[in-house]
Design a protein around this motif. Structure first.
Motif, PDB file in Angstrom:
ATOM      1  N   ASN A  49       5.874   1.910  -7.412  1.00 23.63           N
ATOM      2  CA  ASN A  49       5.075   3.138  -7.249  1.00 23.63           C
ATOM      3  C   ASN A  49       5.761   4.093  -6.277  1.00 23.63           C
ATOM      4  OD1 ASN A  49       3.115   2.070  -8.871  1.00 23.63           O
ATOM      5  ND2 ASN A  49       1.715   1.499  -7.224  1.00 23.63           N
ATOM      6  N   ASP A  62       1.292  -7.311  -6.635  1.00 17.00           N
ATOM      7  CA  ASP A  62       0.905  -6.062  -5.995  1.00 17.00           C
ATOM      8  C   ASP A  62       2.071  -5.496  -5.179  1.00 17.00           C
ATOM      9  OD1 ASP A  62      -0.649  -4.012  -5.117  1.00 17.00           O
ATOM     10  OD2 ASP A  62      -1.763  -5.173  -3.634  1.00 17.00           O
ATOM     11  N   GLU A  75      -4.113  -4.163  -3.795  1.00 13.73           N
ATOM     12  CA  GLU A  75      -4.879  -4.695  -4.925  1.00 13.73           C
ATOM     13  C   GLU A  75      -5.923  -3.744  -5.515  1.00 13.73           C
ATOM     14  OE1 GLU A  75      -5.578  -8.920  -5.032  1.00 13.73           O
ATOM     15  OE2 GLU A  75      -4.488  -9.159  -3.160  1.00 13.73           O
ATOM     16  N   ILE A  81      -3.995   1.466  -2.028  1.00 10.54           N
ATOM     17  CA  ILE A  81      -4.275   0.388  -1.066  1.00 10.54           C
ATOM     18  C   ILE A  81      -4.062  -0.962  -1.748  1.00 10.54           C
ATOM     19  CG2 ILE A  81      -5.895   1.736   0.320  1.00 10.54           C
ATOM     20  CD1 ILE A  81      -8.164   0.422  -1.242  1.00 10.54           C
ATOM     21  N   SER A  90       0.826  -1.204   0.000  1.00 12.55           N
ATOM     22  CA  SER A  90       0.000   0.000   0.000  1.00 12.55           C
ATOM     23  C   SER A  90       0.863   1.258   0.000  1.00 12.55           C
ATOM     24  CB  SER A  90      -0.926  -0.015   1.221  1.00 12.55           C
ATOM     25  OG  SER A  90      -1.472   1.257   1.435  1.00 12.55           O
ATOM     26  N   THR A 149       3.768  -1.966  -6.011  1.00 13.92           N
ATOM     27  CA  THR A 149       3.691  -0.907  -5.004  1.00 13.92           C
ATOM     28  C   THR A 149       5.097  -0.373  -4.699  1.00 13.92           C
ATOM     29  OG1 THR A 149       1.792  -2.048  -4.063  1.00 13.92           O
ATOM     30  CG2 THR A 149       2.761  -0.308  -2.737  1.00 13.92           C
TER      31      THR A 149
HETATM   32  N1  ASP Z   1      -1.279  -1.522  -4.077  1.00 13.59           N
HETATM   33  C1  ASP Z   1      -0.899  -0.479  -4.964  1.00 13.59           C
HETATM   34  C2  ASP Z   1      -0.445   0.737  -4.216  1.00 13.59           C
HETATM   35  O1  ASP Z   1      -0.869   0.966  -3.105  1.00 13.59           O
HETATM   36  C3  ASP Z   1      -2.005  -0.140  -5.919  1.00 13.59           C
HETATM   37  C4  ASP Z   1      -2.256  -1.303  -6.829  1.00 13.59           C
HETATM   38  O2  ASP Z   1      -1.610  -1.394  -7.880  1.00 13.59           O
HETATM   39  O3  ASP Z   1      -3.048  -2.172  -6.497  1.00 13.59           O
HETATM   40  O4  ASP Z   1       0.357   1.482  -4.706  1.00 13.59           O
END
Ligand code: ASP
Length: 422
Positions: free
Chosen positions: A398, A391, A360, A358, A279, A395
């Motif tokens: 990200n 995931d 998934e 969050i 997340s 993340t």
């Molecule tokens: N779980 C990822 C995040 O929080 C979002 C996703 O791709 O599901 O960045």
């Protein structure tokens, strides 16, 4: 915390993850007993998110002295978010077309069974178009109930409110001195609180990882996963790896002359926490702490770029959505034209912007991508067994993408540098 102790912490977190996976593989039932420890750590992190986002964004504006000075860095941040997300999608598309992970991997009978499962799971949804998706994205910025947005950790409206509110405070001068001082102090106190929390990170992360991997091992999901979707997993990981180790480092060193691999090391606690929690939002406190304390990114940049980035800048998610959509098309024997792939690219970008930070969330917005390009949504069950694992990797990417963003946008803040001290 001095520098050596902070480096130790990274090592402990890394060791905790390795130990956690080993334990999960050899004693899955025992590993699952650690779930409560993981849940406590996760709640402690999540508890910080709403106050931290509001306090840091407001304190950032107050520090700037005038909300108009946010214009240039704000525009720059949005350009950064969009460019890196699109680059990630392109990498994903190239990888999936090169590797062709879906071609002939699943036989007709299994496909039918999976589609059946998918149909039972997915509610009927209306046709999505680019127009309706864009409309949804714009509406996501606003709420009619601030308290509800806070309750649901709906960060975008909270950020919009914080910018407007703090912008107004900067025009009111001495009359609101007590409020502005309080906001800045709350922000400082919250950052110190996070430092304290990080001492628990190795234990919390161990519990989180071992419990989830133990659950998968107990269900036998690892074997199923590898037999059906091994190539798909590899394709996503190869794409994410390229983005994290080639694209983002190139951008970082081009714009900041920083050593990208040293920066990666400096952000490693945040990246490992992202892997463990799946997340971006829950990781946000750690990301902010790492960027300021270890990455020495200016507090000003961190205060804007990271909260916004955690919600809208998701390179890993965008890449995964593009790969997954094409993988599904390949598996069911649909040959997508160039125009359709372009459509996948556009919708994957928008879907990633719309995904919440969050676990998934990307899987849910995936349905929008499938829907828009006219692929049958029920086949999403094809990628379901591995989503919890991918995931974590997406993340982590990200969060790393957000961190690079804070370093890149840093330069565009006008005025004297604030040195990144907390
Ligand atoms: N779980 C990822 C995040 O929080 C979002 C996703 O791709 O599901 O960045």
């Amino acid at each position: 915390m001095d520098h050596a102790r902070k480096s130790h912490l990274t090592f402990y977190i890394f060791a905790a993850i390795v130990l956690a996976v080993v334990l999960a593989l050899i004693a899955p039932t025992f590993a699952m007993k650690f779930q409560i420890g993981g849940e406590i750590f996760l709640r402690l992190l999540k508890m910080m998110v709403v106050p931290l986002v509001m306090a840091s964004v407001m304190s950032g504006i107050i520090g700037l002295g005038d909300v108009r000075r946010l214009g240039r860095p704000g525009g720059f941040a949005v350009v950064y978010y969009l460019t890196t997300t699109v680059l990630a999608v392109v990498v994903g598309l190239v990888m999936v077309n090169l590797i062709d992970p879906g071609v002939g991997t699943v036989d007709q009978e299994t496909l039918e069974a999976l589609a059946e499962k998918g149909r039972a799971m997915i509610p009927e949804r209306e046709e999505a178009t680019i127009g309706t998706i864009l409309e949804g994205l714009v509406l996501m910025l606003f709420t009619d109930n601030l308290i509800l947005a806070a309750v649901e950790t709906d960060l975008l409206p909270l950020i919009v409110f914080s910018i407007i509110f703090a912008g107004m405070l900067t025009t009111m001068g001495e009359r609101v001195h007590a409020i502005t001082a309080m906001i800045v102090q709350i922000n400082d106190a919250l950052l110190s609180f996070i430092l304290l929390l990080m001492k628990l990170a190795p234990v919390g992360i161990f519990c989180l990882v071992t419990a989830r991997f133990g659950e998968a091992q107990a269900e036998g999901a690892f074997a199923e996963m590898l037999s059906q979707t091994g190539w798909y997993v590899l394709t996503v990981l190869a794409g994410l790896g390229f983005h994290a180790f080639v694209t983002l480092p190139l951008i970082l060193s081009f714009f900041t002359r920083r050593n990208p691999f040293r920066f990666m090391l400096q952000m490693s606690q945040a990246v490992l926490t992202a892997f463990s929690t799946a997340s971006s939002s829950a990781t946000l406190p750690v990301t902010m702490e790492c960027a300021v304390e270890r990455g020495r990114v200016s507090k000003r940049s961190v205060e804007f770029v990271l909260p916004l980035g955690a919600t809208i800048n998701m390179d890993g998610t965008a890449l995964y959505e593009a790969v997954a959509a094409i993988f599904i098309a390949q598996a069911i024997g649909i040959d997508l034209t160039f125009a359709q792939q372009l459509m996948v690219a556009v919708t994957a970008t928008l879907a990633a912007i719309g995904a919440a930070g969050i676990p998934e969330a990307g899987l849910v917005t995936m349905l929008i991508v499938l829907n828009t390009v006219g692929l049958p949504v029920e086949y999403v069950s094809l990628i379901l067994p591995v989503d919890w694992l991918l995931d974590r990797f997406r993340t982590a990417v990200n969060v790393f993408g957000d961190s690079v963003g804070s370093a890149v946008v840093e330069k565009s803040f006008a005025g004297p540098e604030d040195g990144g001290e907390m």
